[in-house]
Design a protein around this motif. Sequence first.
Motif, mmCIF file in Angstrom:
data_model
loop_
_atom_site.group_PDB
_atom_site.id
_atom_site.type_symbol
_atom_site.label_atom_id
_atom_site.label_comp_id
_atom_site.label_asym_id
_atom_site.label_seq_id
_atom_site.Cartn_x
_atom_site.Cartn_y
_atom_site.Cartn_z
ATOM 1 N N PRO A 27 -8.359 6.102 -8.508
ATOM 2 C CA PRO A 27 -8.833 5.219 -9.574
ATOM 3 C C PRO A 27 -7.757 4.902 -10.608
ATOM 4 N N ASP A 28 -6.843 5.833 -10.859
ATOM 5 C CA ASP A 28 -5.786 5.590 -11.828
ATOM 6 C C ASP A 28 -4.867 4.444 -11.390
ATOM 7 N N ILE A 37 -6.241 4.086 3.156
ATOM 8 C CA ILE A 37 -6.879 4.071 4.469
ATOM 9 C C ILE A 37 -5.928 4.789 5.416
ATOM 10 N N LYS A 38 -6.411 5.882 5.997
ATOM 11 C CA LYS A 38 -5.584 6.649 6.924
ATOM 12 C C LYS A 38 -5.933 6.266 8.353
ATOM 13 N N GLN A 39 -4.924 5.916 9.094
ATOM 14 C CA GLN A 39 -5.074 5.631 10.522
ATOM 15 C C GLN A 39 -6.178 4.607 10.789
ATOM 16 N N GLY A 40 -6.080 3.469 10.119
ATOM 17 C CA GLY A 40 -7.030 2.377 10.343
ATOM 18 C C GLY A 40 -6.740 1.678 11.648
ATOM 19 N N LYS A 41 -7.082 0.421 11.736
ATOM 20 C CA LYS A 41 -6.870 -0.338 12.963
ATOM 21 C C LYS A 41 -5.394 -0.296 13.352
ATOM 22 N N GLY A 42 -5.155 -0.052 14.616
ATOM 23 C CA GLY A 42 -3.779 0.054 15.091
ATOM 24 C C GLY A 42 -3.117 1.354 14.683
ATOM 25 N N ARG A 43 -3.937 2.339 14.261
ATOM 26 C CA ARG A 43 -3.442 3.647 13.805
ATOM 27 C C ARG A 43 -2.415 3.510 12.687
ATOM 28 N N LYS A 44 -2.698 2.591 11.782
ATOM 29 C CA LYS A 44 -1.794 2.347 10.660
ATOM 30 C C LYS A 44 -2.439 2.815 9.367
ATOM 31 N N ASP A 45 -1.632 3.423 8.514
ATOM 32 C CA ASP A 45 -2.064 3.747 7.163
ATOM 33 C C ASP A 45 -1.843 2.508 6.302
ATOM 34 N N ARG A 46 -2.713 2.322 5.318
ATOM 35 C CA ARG A 46 -2.542 1.204 4.391
ATOM 36 C C ARG A 46 -3.268 1.502 3.092
ATOM 37 N N TYR A 47 -2.949 0.749 2.085
ATOM 38 C CA TYR A 47 -3.654 0.794 0.814
ATOM 39 C C TYR A 47 -4.380 -0.523 0.630
ATOM 40 N N THR A 48 -5.534 -0.450 -0.030
ATOM 41 C CA THR A 48 -6.251 -1.653 -0.413
ATOM 42 C C THR A 48 -6.756 -1.438 -1.840
ATOM 43 N N LEU A 49 -7.240 -2.493 -2.448
ATOM 44 C CA LEU A 49 -7.632 -2.429 -3.855
ATOM 45 C C LEU A 49 -8.968 -1.723 -4.064
ATOM 46 N N LEU A 50 -9.032 -0.988 -5.143
ATOM 47 C CA LEU A 50 -10.267 -0.354 -5.589
ATOM 48 C C LEU A 50 -10.713 -1.123 -6.828
ATOM 49 N N MET A 105 -15.727 1.303 -9.406
ATOM 50 C CA MET A 105 -15.531 2.467 -10.279
ATOM 51 C C MET A 105 -16.664 2.636 -11.293
ATOM 52 N N GLU A 106 -17.408 1.565 -11.549
ATOM 53 C CA GLU A 106 -18.458 1.603 -12.561
ATOM 54 C C GLU A 106 -19.864 1.791 -11.983
ATOM 55 N N VAL A 107 -19.990 2.110 -10.718
ATOM 56 C CA VAL A 107 -21.300 2.230 -10.078
ATOM 57 C C VAL A 107 -22.116 3.322 -10.751
#
Length: 168
Positions: free
Chosen positions: A140-141, A147-160, A165-167
């Motif tokens: 959150p900071d 995302i660990k080992q997503g499609k194609g066994r690739k790590d990636r970051y996506t937006l939060l 965060m306010e749920v």
Amino acid sequence: MEQQLILKGFSDKTRKVYLGHVSKFFQAIKKDPRNISKDDIRSYLAAQLEERKKAHAYVSQALSSIKFLFKHILRQSIDSMDIPRPKKEQKLPQVLSQAEVAKILSTVKNIKHRSILIITYSSGLRVSEVVTLTLNDLHPDRKLVRIKQGKGRKDRYTLLSDTAMEVE
């Protein structure tokens, strides 16, 4: 073939799909693998498109499966057979309006479930990525989801998103 797929590092899903395509191919062709010709492969793929009305992506995947079989199992070059890959279809996705998304989310009363749905939607996650998420994957900071080992066994970051965060 399954062992070779494992040794090459293919995922469980890809192995299952490739084996399924090759099995269907042999059921349709009904020939000894050593006697299969370029015309047999072309006819099979054309029948999938025309008669069975399969999507271009499905037939392209079938071709990849057959190519794997010939190259890695039968040790025959299929690349020289000049078998065209179906043109990729250009389809627009069906997108829900903000009101439709809000209506769906408002019906979910369990905060855990609502949080998961909001993170999935706002971060653009795949189902396979959501089911492996842990709290340690949320940053959150930095407003990121790892995302660990997503499609194609690739790590990636996506937006939060701030909304996620306010749920409450």
